[in-house]
Design a protein around this motif. Structure first.
Motif, short mmCIF file in Angstrom:
data_model
loop_
_atom_site.label_atom_id
_atom_site.label_comp_id
_atom_site.label_asym_id
_atom_site.label_seq_id
_atom_site.Cartn_x
_atom_site.Cartn_y
_atom_site.Cartn_z
N VAL A 77 0.82 -1.21 0.00
CA VAL A 77 0.00 0.00 0.00
C VAL A 77 0.86 1.26 0.00
CG1 VAL A 77 -1.73 1.31 1.29
CG2 VAL A 77 -1.84 -1.20 1.22
N VAL A 78 0.51 2.20 -0.88
CA VAL A 78 0.99 3.57 -0.78
C VAL A 78 -0.13 4.32 -0.05
CG1 VAL A 78 1.66 5.66 -2.03
CG2 VAL A 78 2.34 3.40 -2.89
N LEU A 79 0.14 4.66 1.19
CA LEU A 79 -0.89 5.15 2.09
C LEU A 79 -0.82 6.67 2.24
CD1 LEU A 79 -3.12 4.42 4.14
CD2 LEU A 79 -1.31 4.06 5.84
N ALA A 80 -1.93 7.32 1.95
CA ALA A 80 -2.02 8.77 2.08
C ALA A 80 -3.08 9.14 3.10
CB ALA A 80 -2.37 9.41 0.73
N THR A 81 -2.76 10.07 3.96
CA THR A 81 -3.77 10.68 4.81
C THR A 81 -3.46 12.17 4.93
OG1 THR A 81 -5.07 10.42 6.84
CG2 THR A 81 -2.68 10.24 7.05
N LYS A 82 -4.17 12.87 5.81
CA LYS A 82 -4.13 14.33 5.76
C LYS A 82 -4.09 14.93 7.16
CE LYS A 82 -6.96 14.04 1.57
NZ LYS A 82 -7.44 12.65 1.74
N CYS A 83 -3.79 16.22 7.19
CA CYS A 83 -3.83 16.99 8.43
C CYS A 83 -4.47 18.34 8.13
CB CYS A 83 -2.43 17.18 8.99
SG CYS A 83 -1.29 18.07 7.90
#
Length: 324
Positions: A77-83
């Motif tokens: 997985v290439v995992l993206a999340t945010k802030c």
């Protein structure tokens, strides 16, 4: 599945990405956790390696679902999340209320340091591949925000930096302080505003372009039953794009592009995603069922010719020009 290198990071990600906003439930009429986890597995099995989530998607719920789903498959997985959308502080600017909590736009360095630890815990991982600023914060200097992000990168907690919901001036300011590997903006056949200025700036600075809402909240997935009713807190029930009149225009549009769809033997949704991929590096597509996830993934193997791309755009101009 076609793939692209993520900015200057060297990370290889699939051209179709799985978006998880709807899995969080909020503004989508509820959620089914079991179906969400099966959908994530179906996307991975179909060649999608890019999964995008955010704390604001159900106040951490979507992140937690992703964390559960990728156990044992983290290396796939290439995992993206945010802030930047926060409810642990009242600093910044009030943005909206979600499930009884006031959510603020805030990108101060101490807040980012807090957020990343919360996301890592929910995602059950010790690093995030791509960390986006979700919405921009006018109360915090971009220099401070980038200082925090670069620090996380140095610590190994994130591998690449992205920004979302920004214009070219904001991107240029971020670039003054360090590399930006990706930008995430609304992009579909109905939302093409980034083509004129933002995409050229990204191309000139090795910034990957990620388009979200590739199917315009499902509007471009195919003809919509005129009798369908969107209930609960589903945002589409009050969205003028989903009016009866616009649904009728869609019927004519899909009829116009039917020969192209039939030639490629694909779904209408796959055709629309493939069109988006002619201009962006990654098309983010939501899915709430394994069948939807598999269908979206299939778009990554479709190659449209310049003539087909032009014909699809012309059909949209003829039949969808009133949809704003």
């Amino acid at each position: 599945m076609k793939s692209n290198v993520l900015g200057s990071s060297g990370i290889l990600c699939s051209s179709v990405g799985l978006g998880t906003w709807a899995m969080g439930g909020w503004m989508w009429g509820g959620n089914d956790d079991g179906a969400a986890i099966r959908s994530i597995h179906a996307a991975l099995d179909a060649g999608v390696n890019f999964i995008d989530t955010a704390p604001a998607y159900g106040l951490g719920h979507a992140e937690a679902l992703v964390g559960t789903a990728i156990q044992g498959r983290r290396d796939q997985v290439v995992l993206a999340t945010k802030c930047g959308l926060v409810w642990h502080t009242q600093r910044g600017t009030l943005f909206f209320n979600e499930e009884g909590k006031d959510v603020y736009r805030y990108l101060g360095k101490e807040s980012i340091a807090h957020e990343v630890e919360q996301s890592l815990a929910r995602l059950k991982t010790d690093y995030i591949d791509l960390y986006f600023t979700h919405w921009q914060d006018a109360t915090t200097p971009i220099a401070e925000t980038m200082e925090a992000l670069l620090s996380l990168k140095k610590q190994g907690k994130i591998r690449a930096i992205g920004i979302s919901n920004a214009d070219e001036a904001i991107l240029a300011e971020y670039l003054r302080y360090g590399p930006v590997d990706a930008i995430q903006e609304r992009y579909s056949l109905l939302d093409r505003g980034i083509e004129k200025d933002l995409i050229p700036l990204c191309r000139a600075n090795q910034v990957s372009v990620h388009g979200y809402s590739s199917l315009a909240l499902g509007l471009l997935a195919g003809p919509i039953d005129p009798a369908r009713v969107f209930g609960g807190d589903d945002q589409r029930k009050d969205n003028p794009r989903f009016s009866a009149e616009n649904r009728a225009h869609l019927v004519n549009f899909f009829a116009a592009v039917e020969p192209i769809r039939a030639y490629h033997g694909c779904s209408y949704g796959q055709l629309m995603i493939a069109w988006s991929l002619s201009n962006v590096d990654v098309a983010l597509c939501g899915a709430r069922t394994p069948a939807q996830a598999q269908d979206n993934a299939g778009a990554g193997a479709i190659a449209l010719t310049p003539a087909e791309l032009q014909a699809i755009a012309a059909a949209a101009q003829t039949h969808l020009h009133t949809i704003v």
